[in-house]
Enzyme design. Structure first.
Site: not given
Length: 509
Positions: A283, A357
């Site tokens: 990030k 996910r």
């Protein structure tokens, strides 16, 4: 957590540090709400005029402190805004009461005891006031509330210690049950907030799993923990793939509440990334600082299962906590790697920051093996959902339109902001992969919906399923409002608990 009592005292005779009353926006100025009659009488019927002179309007979120007149035992009156006054013969909405009570509790930080004389015409209203006050009185105190230093500064920042709910008919079974429920739900929400607010060096997958084991012993829940060896042996490639870059190995926790007379079973699945650096797809600066909150979905599931147990609901509820820390290292999963998920499907990892996910895919496949009547997963899953719905609303996706609608209505019922979202079939093709069954990324547009479509691939055939993307409301970075603090909020817990209550009553939706 603050103590709650149902008091038979009036607002005039209660010995407390403050009395809380409601004020609403009327067509000609502020209007004193029901419940405050004794306080208004002490002001010679001029409380509304005094408040207007001080600039109060009755708007939501507004609070005004003023010294109490001689007719009251409490030295301070706190008037909180309830928003627009209802039409004649109507009542204030439960969420308005909840938020006003929360505003009052926050304004009374450092106060030992306060009496809440807000409108409580029925048990649901009493529950809303109690819940709002208990949630508003929350304060994250590292090491626990009991470890705070006993000095003036600590005392001034301590949450409101005792809440006396006035006008709530303590001898009425419905009011007593509503208050007890509010205490239980608020307690579990505040515990979940603590987990979300903990520094990531204090909460890793192992310590989170240990917290579940402790709760299991306390509330009679069955807890099973799969460590990294068991996950590897069991073929949980998604969870292992995400967690293998960290020195803190992953865990999958199954925490189950069962009722001897239950006819339905719910499975709740929570994303539990105790810290998300993005992995190799690191990030950028400015996006890492709050990533301790990426386990808020697992915290919500944990809290909901425990609350169901404490409430003794006639429904079986199994929680799955998919716990991992997503870190970059020489052993971390790389973009381009292919993971074999639990159940055998393969996924090409195109972005290691789309890790939630992956852990949820494993947990959904495993939860499906038990063939529950419905599965709901909860996750701080996508920034795309924040862009779509903002910071206060979570998205609801499902493989069954009626179930999605039911969850939306339940969220509205308990005062949580949510919105039903679609799962457009045409987005599935964007995840096609030449080297795996599919990839963990697709096209950029509709990214929150595409993540839901990815998760749907792991839900067992014929099982009703919904996905709650709480990326926006799970962690509040701005100034507190109502009963919502800065930091972890406990988003989706009330919705899950109410779903369990509806299911126990025979209405799965």
């Amino acid at each position: 957590m603050s103590a709650l009592t149902l008091s038979t005292s009036s607002a005039a005779t209660l010995r407390a540090d403050a009395i809380v009353v409601g004020v609403a926006k009327g067509p000609k100025g502020p209007v004193v709400a029901p419940g405050a009659e004794a306080v208004d009488k002490a002001f010679d019927g001029k409380l509304a005029g005094v408040l207007e002179t001080l600039g109060a309007t009755g708007a939501e979120g507004e609070s005004t402190k003023l010294p109490a007149p001689s007719g009251l035992k409490a030295p301070v009156v706190l008037a909180v805004g309830l928003g627009d006054a209802p039409a004649k013969d109507d009542s204030f909405g439960y969420e308005a009461l909840r938020r006003a009570a929360g505003t009052a509790a926050r304004a009374l930080t450092g106060t030992k005891k306060a009496g809440f004389a807000l409108p409580v015409e029925d048990a649901e209203a009493a529950s809303a006031v109690a819940e709002g006050a208990l949630l508003g009185a929350y304060s994250y105190r590292p090491g626990g509330n009991g470890s705070a230093k006993k000095d003036d500064k600590a005392a001034k920042s301590a949450p409101l210690a005792e809440i006396a709910l006035l006008g709530a008919k303590p001898r009425d079974k419905a009011f007593k049950a509503a208050a007890d429920r509010a205490v239980t739900v608020a307690d579990e929400i505040n515990k979940a907030r603590d987990l979300v607010n903990m520094p990531p060096n204090d909460l890793d997958p192992k310590t989170f799993a240990a917290a579940a084991q402790t709760a299991g012993k306390e509330f009679g829940l069955k807890v099973e923990v799969l460590d990294e060896k068991a996950l590897l042996k069991g073929g949980f490639g998604g969870i292992m793939g995400v967690g293998r870059g960290s020195d803190a190995p992953p865990r999958l926790v199954r925490i189950a509440y069962t009722h001897a007379k239950a006819e339905k079973t719910l499975a709740f699945v929570g994303k539990g990334i105790t810290y998300d650096s993005g992995g190799i797809s690191l990030k950028p600066a400015g996006h890492n600082e709050t990533m301790k909150c990426d386990m808020a979905g697992a915290a919500a599931v944990f809290a909901a299962v425990v609350a169901a147990a404490r409430l003794g609901l006639k429904v079986n509820v199994t929680g799955w906590l998919a716990l991992a820390e997503n870190m970059p290292s020489g052993s971390a999963t790389r973009p381009g790697d292919v993971l074999k998920m639990y159940g055998g499907k393969t996924v090409e990892v195109l972005n290691t920051d789309a890790e939630g996910r992956l852990v949820l895919g494993d947990a959904l496949a495993r939860a499906s093996e038990e063939n529950p009547d419905a599965i709901v997963d909860v996750a701080t899953l996508t920034g795309a959902m924040v862009l779509a719905l903002g910071n206060r609303t979570f998205g609801i996706m499902a493989n069954d339109d009626a179930f999605r609608t039911s969850l939306y209505e339940i969220a509205e019922e308990v005062g949580e902001q949510a919105w039903p979202m679609p799962l457009p079939a045409e987005l599935r093709k964007a995840m096609d992969s030449p080297v795996a069954d599919f990839a963990n990324m697709g096209e950029r547009m509709g990214g929150g919906l595409l993540a839901g479509i990815f998760l749907k691939e792991f839900v067992g055939e014929g099982i009703t399923w919904a996905h709650l993307d709480i990326a926006g409301p799970a962690y509040h970075e701005s100034a507190p409002f109502g009963y919502t603090p800065k930091g972890g909020t406990g988003s989706a817990i009330r919705t899950l608990v109410r779903l369990a209550e509806h299911t126990a009553a025979g209405d799965l939706g």
